[in-house]
Design a protein around this motif. Structure first.
Motif, PDB file in Angstrom:
ATOM      1  N   ARG A 230      -6.883 -16.188 -14.614  1.00 58.67           N
ATOM      2  CA  ARG A 230      -8.219 -15.825 -14.140  1.00 58.67           C
ATOM      3  C   ARG A 230      -8.341 -15.962 -12.628  1.00 58.67           C
ATOM      4  NH1 ARG A 230     -10.081 -18.347 -18.996  1.00 58.67           N
ATOM      5  NH2 ARG A 230     -10.298 -20.336 -17.879  1.00 58.67           N
ATOM      6  N   ASN A 231      -7.631 -16.902 -12.055  1.00 57.68           N
ATOM      7  CA  ASN A 231      -7.720 -17.137 -10.610  1.00 57.68           C
ATOM      8  C   ASN A 231      -6.953 -16.109  -9.786  1.00 57.68           C
ATOM      9  OD1 ASN A 231      -9.337 -19.380 -10.935  1.00 57.68           O
ATOM     10  ND2 ASN A 231      -7.614 -20.811 -11.020  1.00 57.68           N
ATOM     11  N   VAL A 232      -6.211 -15.256 -10.446  1.00 53.98           N
ATOM     12  CA  VAL A 232      -5.473 -14.215  -9.717  1.00 53.98           C
ATOM     13  C   VAL A 232      -6.439 -13.090  -9.360  1.00 53.98           C
ATOM     14  CG1 VAL A 232      -3.671 -12.458  -9.892  1.00 53.98           C
ATOM     15  CG2 VAL A 232      -3.277 -14.755 -10.806  1.00 53.98           C
ATOM     16  N   ASP A 233      -6.547 -12.757  -8.064  1.00 48.94           N
ATOM     17  CA  ASP A 233      -7.409 -11.662  -7.609  1.00 48.94           C
ATOM     18  C   ASP A 233      -6.774 -10.318  -7.944  1.00 48.94           C
ATOM     19  OD1 ASP A 233      -9.255 -13.420  -6.518  1.00 48.94           O
ATOM     20  OD2 ASP A 233      -8.191 -13.508  -4.591  1.00 48.94           O
ATOM     21  N   ASN A 234      -7.644  -9.333  -8.180  1.00 49.38           N
ATOM     22  CA  ASN A 234      -7.150  -7.990  -8.450  1.00 49.38           C
ATOM     23  C   ASN A 234      -6.396  -7.451  -7.232  1.00 49.38           C
ATOM     24  OD1 ASN A 234      -8.201  -7.805 -11.030  1.00 49.38           O
ATOM     25  ND2 ASN A 234     -10.171  -7.033 -10.312  1.00 49.38           N
ATOM     26  N   VAL A 235      -5.342  -6.754  -7.496  1.00 47.45           N
ATOM     27  CA  VAL A 235      -4.607  -6.081  -6.417  1.00 47.45           C
ATOM     28  C   VAL A 235      -5.338  -4.772  -6.131  1.00 47.45           C
ATOM     29  CG1 VAL A 235      -2.425  -5.059  -5.707  1.00 47.45           C
ATOM     30  CG2 VAL A 235      -2.437  -7.124  -7.133  1.00 47.45           C
ATOM     31  N   VAL A 236      -5.977  -4.685  -4.950  1.00 45.31           N
ATOM     32  CA  VAL A 236      -6.810  -3.539  -4.589  1.00 45.31           C
ATOM     33  C   VAL A 236      -6.086  -2.672  -3.566  1.00 45.31           C
ATOM     34  CG1 VAL A 236      -9.020  -2.786  -3.637  1.00 45.31           C
ATOM     35  CG2 VAL A 236      -8.907  -4.853  -5.039  1.00 45.31           C
ATOM     36  N   ILE A 237      -6.057  -1.386  -3.833  1.00 43.93           N
ATOM     37  CA  ILE A 237      -5.577  -0.412  -2.842  1.00 43.93           C
ATOM     38  C   ILE A 237      -6.809   0.075  -2.095  1.00 43.93           C
ATOM     39  CG2 ILE A 237      -4.445   1.808  -2.480  1.00 43.93           C
ATOM     40  CD1 ILE A 237      -2.913   1.337  -5.069  1.00 43.93           C
ATOM     41  N   HIS A 238      -6.904  -0.230  -0.826  1.00 48.77           N
ATOM     42  CA  HIS A 238      -8.090   0.078  -0.041  1.00 48.77           C
ATOM     43  C   HIS A 238      -8.024   1.487   0.527  1.00 48.77           C
ATOM     44  CE1 HIS A 238      -9.686  -4.000  -0.231  1.00 48.77           C
ATOM     45  NE2 HIS A 238      -8.460  -4.440   0.005  1.00 48.77           N
ATOM     46  N   GLN A 239      -9.207   2.051   0.710  1.00 50.74           N
ATOM     47  CA  GLN A 239      -9.308   3.374   1.323  1.00 50.74           C
ATOM     48  C   GLN A 239      -8.687   3.346   2.722  1.00 50.74           C
ATOM     49  OE1 GLN A 239     -13.298   4.717   2.472  1.00 50.74           O
ATOM     50  NE2 GLN A 239     -12.877   6.664   1.518  1.00 50.74           N
ATOM     51  N   GLY A 240      -7.808   4.304   2.978  1.00 50.30           N
ATOM     52  CA  GLY A 240      -7.145   4.362   4.273  1.00 50.30           C
ATOM     53  C   GLY A 240      -5.859   3.559   4.341  1.00 50.30           C
ATOM     54  N   GLU A 241      -5.559   2.786   3.302  1.00 48.27           N
ATOM     55  CA  GLU A 241      -4.329   1.987   3.298  1.00 48.27           C
ATOM     56  C   GLU A 241      -3.107   2.894   3.208  1.00 48.27           C
ATOM     57  OE1 GLU A 241      -2.117  -1.312   0.420  1.00 48.27           O
ATOM     58  OE2 GLU A 241      -4.297  -1.032   0.300  1.00 48.27           O
ATOM     59  N   VAL A 242      -2.116   2.628   4.046  1.00 42.25           N
ATOM     60  CA  VAL A 242      -0.893   3.440   4.060  1.00 42.25           C
ATOM     61  C   VAL A 242      -0.035   3.049   2.859  1.00 42.25           C
ATOM     62  CG1 VAL A 242       1.178   4.054   5.340  1.00 42.25           C
ATOM     63  CG2 VAL A 242      -0.960   3.658   6.567  1.00 42.25           C
ATOM     64  N   LEU A 243       0.168   3.997   1.964  1.00 45.95           N
ATOM     65  CA  LEU A 243       0.974   3.755   0.765  1.00 45.95           C
ATOM     66  C   LEU A 243       2.437   4.111   1.005  1.00 45.95           C
ATOM     67  CD1 LEU A 243      -1.458   5.176  -1.954  1.00 45.95           C
ATOM     68  CD2 LEU A 243      -1.260   2.842  -1.110  1.00 45.95           C
ATOM     69  N   VAL A 244       2.637   5.141   1.781  1.00 44.19           N
ATOM     70  CA  VAL A 244       3.998   5.571   2.118  1.00 44.19           C
ATOM     71  C   VAL A 244       4.041   5.824   3.618  1.00 44.19           C
ATOM     72  CG1 VAL A 244       5.821   7.260   1.733  1.00 44.19           C
ATOM     73  CG2 VAL A 244       4.284   6.647  -0.146  1.00 44.19           C
ATOM     74  N   LYS A 245       4.964   5.163   4.287  1.00 46.30           N
ATOM     75  CA  LYS A 245       5.112   5.362   5.725  1.00 46.30           C
ATOM     76  C   LYS A 245       6.150   6.438   6.005  1.00 46.30           C
ATOM     77  CE  LYS A 245       3.782   0.709   7.191  1.00 46.30           C
ATOM     78  NZ  LYS A 245       4.205  -0.514   7.929  1.00 46.30           N
ATOM     79  N   LYS A 246       5.896   7.135   7.070  1.00 45.51           N
ATOM     80  CA  LYS A 246       6.824   8.180   7.479  1.00 45.51           C
ATOM     81  C   LYS A 246       8.213   7.584   7.732  1.00 45.51           C
ATOM     82  CE  LYS A 246       7.410  11.760  11.024  1.00 45.51           C
ATOM     83  NZ  LYS A 246       6.816  12.380  12.242  1.00 45.51           N
ATOM     84  N   GLY A 247       9.230   8.200   7.151  1.00 49.02           N
ATOM     85  CA  GLY A 247      10.597   7.717   7.331  1.00 49.02           C
ATOM     86  C   GLY A 247      11.064   6.769   6.246  1.00 49.02           C
ATOM     87  N   GLU A 248      10.154   6.345   5.336  1.00 49.07           N
ATOM     88  CA  GLU A 248      10.544   5.435   4.253  1.00 49.07           C
ATOM     89  C   GLU A 248      11.128   6.213   3.079  1.00 49.07           C
ATOM     90  OE1 GLU A 248       7.677   1.506   4.496  1.00 49.07           O
ATOM     91  OE2 GLU A 248       7.099   3.179   3.206  1.00 49.07           O
TER      92      GLU A 248
END
Length: 712
Positions: A230-248
């Protein structure tokens, strides 16, 4: 029929207010639909990403959250419980064992010399009595050793067993330590007081009764692990968060996240489209509501104004869409060049300040969605929305009350200043690094937007005025220019009428402003209302400078025909000069159906039979607007006061009241929306203005005799 007239007829016949609003809504939906269309990520598993990919939404990564919870559960240690009273319980159990053996031994009189049969019977009795005990699993050998021992040896064995168990279980004993503790207790048995048989029996008793008092607690362990999860916070993907970086290198986890935020979606999802439809519906309803409110406050405005409003609003949204593509140039701050303040300026001039403010807010919201699409990072571009809001709001408020055309330096400079300050604030809020080139370009484009808005406004206004025959403040001011051919015609051919018209204009403008009507329209219409008198100027008393009145030589009926025709002659002249319809209507209506009382009475005196009053009335129509009503009153009052001999404030006030009452009782305002309260305000305004014109003056003596001063 010409194509232009066919289009106009179709628009006025088939396109209602709701139809136009629906078209605006469809245009807005089409411009913003990119916000819900799947983004083209163009990435493949195990390939190198060519661009940065950002999340367009906030969402919870359920799979990552679940893995994090499982990790927390796995890392949570098991819970153990220490039963410090268990040692005493085991000691009491051992005491019960020895008590039972002693009782059976005594009852059966068992000794070391007893027959085997008696010993077996005694052992069976002991086992029977210990059947309910969880520790009744001692071997027969041990029971025989104890039951055949002497009473003294049995007591010593009991004391040693109790002490050993208590000492062994006085500390925490886990299941892993149990064998070690049992062996230690067995090794500590004193060999000097015990024979071998009794020692072996005690060893078995210690193994049976020494048990773990520090054991696994299943309930506590379960609760601890649940609490950790229960104490584990949800893993949130935020608006604008870079999911894939160029060159990865694109991994499975990256693909999973891209699918989660909708950047990779193989299935059609209608929900975002419905959401955009509701959002567009809200914008469209606000658009319609503001126009409806405007129309209720201006009932004389024709349907063409909904076309004007729709064209400006939808056109501004289309410009927003076009300007959003400027970001593809990757030139720093190029998006700030958008001249949205132009729409607010035009709406402010053609419609009203309130509708310009509301439209600016709505267009700023639309712009934030459109620019959010171009960033591919979010549905809304909040910084751009804030910039557009302040820019358009400044455009709606920057014009002065009577200013008809925005000025390049003043108005453009104010809009540019606000734009620059807003951009500067946004850069500070976002903690954007200041660079000479990047920051300079952003501020420069923002400043240029202000001046560009004014340039486009001044360039587009004539198109709206000409295309829709709009009587804008700019057009009215142009028509009020004394060098206008018609005004010069009145001045040259009927100078008295010109002076009378200027006086009527002053009275009408102030009276209209008092009741909230269009004072500028009333002023300009008053300039032209008597232009029909230029056809026969000498037949009107204000132009008879030599004292000769042509009406003295003709019949009252002919005089009536000449006088009555001047409003309609004026309307024809105005149409010939392509003057606005509003001014033509006022010129045609400014006498309504009033009676030519002077010539009617004169005709009655010369006629032997009664004459119908209707023959000497203007054919109308009666005034239809507040501005026309005010011009009619101002015209009749000014003419009457001009004819008055030695006017003074009291005489003027009585005359004003009598004319008001006469027009009211004659029903001249029955077809107009002006109220009795507004008429009273108009009466008071005209009276106050005339008091200023005909105030008391000092009468100077004809001959002034000066005393001569003798020089000393």
């Amino acid at each position: 029929m010409p194509l232009k007239q066919k289009i106009k007829k179709f628009a006025l016949t088939y396109l209602t207010d709701w139809g136009i609003v629906l078209i605006v809504g469809l245009i807005l939906y089409g411009l913003m639909i990119g916000s819900v269309l799947p983004k083209n990520t163009n990435v493949k598993l195990h390939e190198i990403a060519t661009v940065d990919l950002q999340s367009p939404i906030d969402t919870v990564d359920t799979e990552a959250t679940s893995a994090k919870k499982q990790e927390a559960i796995g890392s949570t240690p098991s819970a153990y419980a220490y039963n410090k009273n268990l040692g005493m319980i085991q000691v009491e159990k051992v005491g019960d064992l020895f008590d039972t053996i002693s009782a059976v031994k005594k009852e059966n009189k068992i000794s070391s010399d007893s027959a085997q049969q008696d010993i077996d019977a005694a052992i069976a009795s002991v086992k029977s009595r210990l059947a309910d005990s969880s520790d009744a699993h001692l071997s027969n050998t041990t029971l025989i050793s104890l039951i055949t021992a002497s009473g003294n040896d049995l007591q010593i064995a009991e004391d040693i067993a109790s002490t050993s168990i208590y000492e062994a279980m006085n500390d925490k004993v886990g299941w892993n330590d149990l064998e070690r503790v049992q062996n230690k207790a067995a090794a500590s048995l004193p060999s000097s007081v015990l024979n071998d048989e009794t020692r072996r029996a005690l060893n078995e008793i210690l193994d049976a009764y020494i048990t773990a008092n520090y054991s696994f607690d299943a309930n506590a362990t379960k609760q601890n692990k649940q609490e950790a999860a229960r104490n584990v916070d949800n893993v949130v993907i935020h608006q604008g968060e870079v999911l894939v970086k160029k060159g990865e290198l694109v991994t499975n986890d990256m693909i999973r996240q891209l699918k989660l935020v909708g950047l990779i979606d193989d299935h059609f999802n209608i929900i975002p489209f419905v959401g955009l439809l509701l959002f567009t519906g809200f914008i469209t309803f606000a658009f319609w509501f503001e126009y409806k409110r405007f129309k209720e406050k201006h009932p004389t405005y024709s349907i063409k104004f909904i076309y004007i409003y729709a064209i400006i609003f939808a056109g501004a949204a289309a410009i927003l869409k076009l300007c959003s593509y400027l970001r593809l140039t990757e030139l720093s701050g190029i998006g700030f060049l958008i001249p949205l303040a132009m729409a607010s300026l035009i709406i402010r001039i053609l419609l009203s300040e309130r509708i310009a403010i509301v439209s600016g807010i709505l267009l700023a919201i639309v712009g934030s969605v459109i620019f959010g699409i171009s960033t591919k990072a979010a549905i809304f571009d909040a910084p751009m929305g804030i910039y557009l809001f302040f820019s358009s709001l400044t455009g709606a408020l920057v014009l002065k009350k009577r200013q008809a055309r925005p000025k390049m330096i003043r108005n453009g400079g104010l809009i540019a200043l606000v734009n620059v300050l807003v951009v500067l604030a946004l850069l500070m809020f976002q903690n954007t690094p200041f660079t000479p080139v990047g920051t300079g370009l952003s501020l420069g484009f923002a400043a240029l937007s202000g001046f560009l808005s004014v340039i486009l406004t001044n360039g587009l206004m004539p198109l709206f005025e000409t295309g829709f025959a709009i009587l804008s403040p700019i057009r009215l001011i142009e028509l009020s220019n004394p060098n206008h051919p018609l005004l010069r015609k009145i001045l040259i051919e009927a100078p008295g009428t010109y002076h009378h018209s200027v006086m009527v204009a002053n009275l009408a403008e102030r009276a209209c402003e008092v009741i909230g009507a269009n004072g500028l329209l009333a002023r300009v219409a008053a300039y032209y209302h008597d232009v029909g008198k230029t056809k026969r100027p000498k037949f009107f008393v204000e132009n008879q400078l030599n004292g000769v009145n042509p009406h003295d030589k003709i019949s009252p009926q002919l005089s009536r025909t000449i006088i009555v025709s001047h409003p309609y002659d004026g309307a024809d002249i105005l149409r010939h000069y392509r003057m606005p319809k509003e001014i033509i209507d006022i010129a045609e209506q400014h006498h309504g159906t009033t009676l030519l009382k002077y010539f009617y009475v004169k005709a009655q005196e010369l006629s032997e039979t009664p004459i119908d009053e209707s023959e000497f009335r203007y054919p109308g129509p009666k005034v239809q607007t507040k501005e026309a009503a005010v011009v009619e009153l101002a015209d009749s009052i000014e003419a009457a006061v001009r004819a008055m001999k030695k006017p003074n404030p009291v005489k003027v006030n009585n005359l004003v009241k009598s004319i008001f009452n006469a027009r009211l009782s004659d029903g001249q305002f029955d077809e107009c929306s002006i109220t009795l309260k507004e008429l009273k305000s108009v009466e008071k305004s005209i009276d106050e203005t005339l008091r200023g014109v005909y105030h008391s003056r000092i009468e100077y003596p004809k001959d002034l005799k000066m005393k001569k001063v003798n020089p000393k």
